[in-house]
Design an enzyme around this catalytic site. Structure first.
Site, PDB file in Angstrom:
ATOM      1  N   CYS A   1       0.839  -1.207   0.000  1.00 48.99           N
ATOM      2  CA  CYS A   1       0.000   0.000   0.000  1.00 48.99           C
ATOM      3  C   CYS A   1       0.872   1.254   0.000  1.00 48.99           C
ATOM      4  O   CYS A   1       1.378   1.675   1.043  1.00 48.99           O
ATOM      5  CB  CYS A   1      -0.918  -0.009   1.220  1.00 48.99           C
ATOM      6  SG  CYS A   1      -1.950   1.459   1.341  1.00 48.99           S
TER       7      CYS A   1
ATOM      8  N   CYS B   1      -0.470   4.106   2.176  1.00 51.38           N
ATOM      9  CA  CYS B   1      -0.262   3.921   3.630  1.00 51.38           C
ATOM     10  C   CYS B   1       1.210   4.132   4.015  1.00 51.38           C
ATOM     11  O   CYS B   1       1.512   4.719   5.048  1.00 51.38           O
ATOM     12  CB  CYS B   1      -0.654   2.521   4.075  1.00 51.38           C
ATOM     13  SG  CYS B   1      -2.136   1.856   3.326  1.00 51.38           S
ATOM     14  N   ASP B   2       2.126   3.623   3.214  1.00 46.75           N
ATOM     15  CA  ASP B   2       3.524   3.510   3.652  1.00 46.75           C
ATOM     16  C   ASP B   2       4.526   4.386   2.880  1.00 46.75           C
ATOM     17  O   ASP B   2       5.691   4.453   3.262  1.00 46.75           O
ATOM     18  CB  ASP B   2       3.981   2.044   3.534  1.00 46.75           C
ATOM     19  CG  ASP B   2       3.128   1.126   4.395  1.00 46.75           C
ATOM     20  OD1 ASP B   2       2.691   1.567   5.467  1.00 46.75           O
ATOM     21  OD2 ASP B   2       2.886  -0.022   3.987  1.00 46.75           O
TER      22      ASP B   2
END
Ligand code: NAP
Length: 307
Positions: free
Chosen positions: A133, A136-137
């Site tokens: 992701c 997200c990261d």
């Protein structure tokens, strides 16, 4: 006390939320159950540019808009991890880790999850350099070099997204042609921070025990192997359906995808399936929404016939 509904929708992504909107607008008592936040994969998506009505909208913002629509006619939403669906006459019993719910119909809208690459180091460094992701990261890799694996829409779009924060993205793809939509391909080819390693597979993810430090890349035409330094590895090699709780019902194909007719009916009366979890080609927010509208309406017809 048993919780009773006309229809329970398992999964609150775009398909599930649309089904909730249609079914509740038809005056049915509706529950959406999800093991996480409503929105599904939209929550892991940066800009959505192919959902009509919005030139460009952030995935989580689109999820919020859909939730507001979906609940305006009384559909309820609850957390719950579904472990099975049981049949009892015309009742459909949804078993969760927190108790049972009863309904006359169930719509499965659980979607799919990222397929694992299955190479040494993937599991060991998951969350320590290996990610599925970018939204997200990505921020953990500011000004670093990262590797993206895959050639579909997800790989190409997320590679483009990552260029906002990272220094450089190397996309490793097993062929020399991308599967991604042309508009995304062109954008990626033009982006100076992205280059492509064609005809190649990542065969190992290496690290210093704490975090990822490199990947071993093998050219599948020459057989040559090279260790390429990288701080992060983003894996986008397709997805697998989330259908384990429904296996016993015999409504999935040999790969686990749900089989339906074009009215979203599985072969078990009163059980419908929509969106990415369904055996079909195009997996889009728009197609999930279309499926959801059909299923919401079909549930209404099914319940009319039952009464
Ligand atoms: P995908 O379209 O299935 O693409 C997976 C990619 O990974 C392919 O390029 C495939 O290579 C490669 N691959 C598969 N197994 C591999 C392995 N073991 N080793 C190395 N490479 C491997 O998956 P996706 O990109 O996650 O997309 C899933 C669905 O969501 C698609 O229908 C896609 O169109 C949709 N989606 C749409 C959007 C959008 O419309 N904006 C955004 C994201 C996703 P080959 O090409 O050689 O098969």
């Amino acid at each position: 006390m048993t919780k009773e509904y006309d229809v329970i929708i398992i999964g609150a992504g775009p398909g599930g939320m649309t089904a909730a909107l249609y079914a509740s607008r038809a005056n049915l008592k509706v529950l959406m159950l999800d093991r996480g936040a409503y929105g599904g994969q939209m929550n892991n998506t940066a800009a959505v540019e192919n959902y009509p009505g919005f030139k460009s909208i952030l995935g989580p913002d689109l999820a919020e808009e859909m939730y507001q629509s979906a609940t305006q006619f009384g559909a309820e939403y609850a957390y719950g991890t579904v472990t099975a669906v049981k049949l009892a006459g015309t009742d459909r019993i949804v078993v969760t880790d927190d108790g049972e719910y009863h309904a006359k119909a169930v719509i499965v809208a659980t979607g799919s999850e990222n397929r694992k690459l299955g190479v040494p180091g993937e599991e060991k460094y998951s969350g320590r350099g290996v990610s599925y992701c970018a939204v997200c990261d990505g921020a953990f890799f500011r000004d670093r070099n990262v590797t993206v694996i895959g050639g579909g829409d997800s790989a190409v779009e997320e590679a483009i997204y990552l260029t906002q924060m990272v220094k450089h993205v190397n996309v490793v793809h097993r062929r020399d042609q991308l599967r991604a939509q042309k508009v995304a391909q062109e954008r990626a080819f033009k982006n100076e921070k992205i280059d492509f390693t064609w005809h190649s597979n990542v065969i190992a993810i290496n690290g210093d025990e704490q975090k990822v430090t490199s990947v071993t890349v093998k050219n599948n035409q020459t057989g040559a192997e090279e260790e390429v330094p990288t701080a992060g590895v983003f894996i986008y090699v397709g997805n697998v359906p989330m259908t384990v709780p429904f296996k016993a019902l015999g409504i999935t194909d040999e790969h686990g995808w749900m089989v339906t007719d074009n009215r979203m009916r599985t072969k078990v009366p009163g059980i419908f399936a929509i969106g990415d979890v369904r055996q079909h080609q195009l997996q889009q927010i728009t197609t999930a929404v279309g499926d959801g509208g059909i299923a919401g309406q079909e549930v209404f017809s099914y319940l009319q016939e039952l009464n």
